[in-house]
Scaffold this motif. Structure first.
Motif: not given
Length: 303
Positions: A11-12, A15, A36, A38, A44, A75-76, A100-101
């Motif tokens: 995740g953002g 991890c 993340n 994105s 990441a 995420a992302g 996705s998470d």
């Protein structure tokens, strides 16, 4: 024959990883930093690679990637090019499964059965899994476009209110005083903070909001109630998956879960608005990654 699975909830903010033997035994576990793609693709990739190496080295003999299924909840990964670059950077595994998470958290909570999930952390998103194996996501637009009711959403609105008071355009409150001091107390320091602030920095202000609300500050209490309103609207937005709305939060008897760093803070407020208790999750996102890799839950297919 079932294989060893390296499950990762990326995740953002953090991890988390878990290496799981074919018989279900946990061989190794660990954590890393923000992951993340994105917002920071290179970062990441580096965080995940470091975590993978740490987990594989914890076993004796050292686990080799070629014998492992890497199951990622990340995420992302919506952007096709970033997704491809991120996955291509982690070669050598017997198989890579990605989702996705939020979806990983959903199937972890439900054991792969139809259900709904609201996640309120730094960001916010709603997920629903249908009986046909398809799913939907609502919100999760990120800091600038949505994440309504999240920690970053709360922190940003608290800062806006505090600076409005700082400018003399609104009355001062305990919350505005605390936040102006937290941001440096002077114009130059506040601007410097704003120029560098990321979503997690705004989310880190939530304890200030809670402390002010507990001290009787109306502005802080109003913000927390607004976050609960947004979370309740997120439940409604999951509807029946065809654009319908569910006012009460009930939807064909499906379980409804709440996860994330704000879940304890907002649970009672949300339950009061929905007129029902939220269900207890069966597991976490790492369990969800394992379920999908084992074929005990469907791979993510968005409607």
């Amino acid at each position: 024959m079932e294989r060893t699975i390296l499950a990762v909830d990326a995740g953002g903010t953090t991890c988390r990883g878990r290496l799981v033997a074919p018989d279900g035994a946990v061989l190794a576990s660990g954590e890393g930093g923000a992951c993340n793609p994105s917002t920071d693709l290179a970062g990441a990739i580096a965080v995940l690679d470091a975590l993978i190496n740490v987990l594989c080295r914890q076993t004796t003999p050292q686990t080799q990637r070629g014998s492992v299924v890497l199951s990622l909840g990340v995420a992302g990964l919506v952007d096709v090019n970033r997704r491809a670059a991120f996955l291509a950077a982690h070669e050598g595994f017997a198989e890579i499964v990605s989702m996705s998470d939020g979806y990983a958290a959903l199937v972890g909570a439900s054991g792969g059965q139809p259900a709904r999930l609201i996640i309120l952390g730094t960001g916010a998103a709603g997920h629903r899994l249908f009986a046909d194996g398809t799913s939907i996501q609502r919100d999760g637009w990120g800091f600038l476009g949505g994440d309504r009711g999240s920690g970053a959403w709360l922190g940003r609105r608290a800062v806006e209110a505090a600076l409005k008071s700082f400018d003399g355009a609104a009355p001062e409150s305990l919350l505005s005083e605390r936040l102006v001091a937290r941001l440096g107390g002077r114009e130059a320091a506040i601007l410097d903070w704003l120029l560098q602030a990321r979503p997690r920095d705004f989310a880190a202000l939530v304890p200030e909001i809670v402390a002010a609300a507990e001290a009787g500050d109306d502005a802080a209490a109003t913000l927390l109630e607004a976050a609960a309103d947004e979370a309740t609207a997120l439940v409604s937005s999951l509807g029946d998956g065809r654009g319908g709305k569910s006012v009460s939060g009930e939807s064909d008897g499906e379980p409804l879960y709440l996860l994330g760093g704000l879940s304890v803070l907002l649970r009672t407020r949300i339950e009061r608005r929905l007129g029902r208790h939220l269900d207890v999750p069966q597991g976490c996102a790492l369990d969800g990654c394992v379920h999908v890799a084992r074929g005990k839950a469907p791979q993510e297919r968005r409607r």
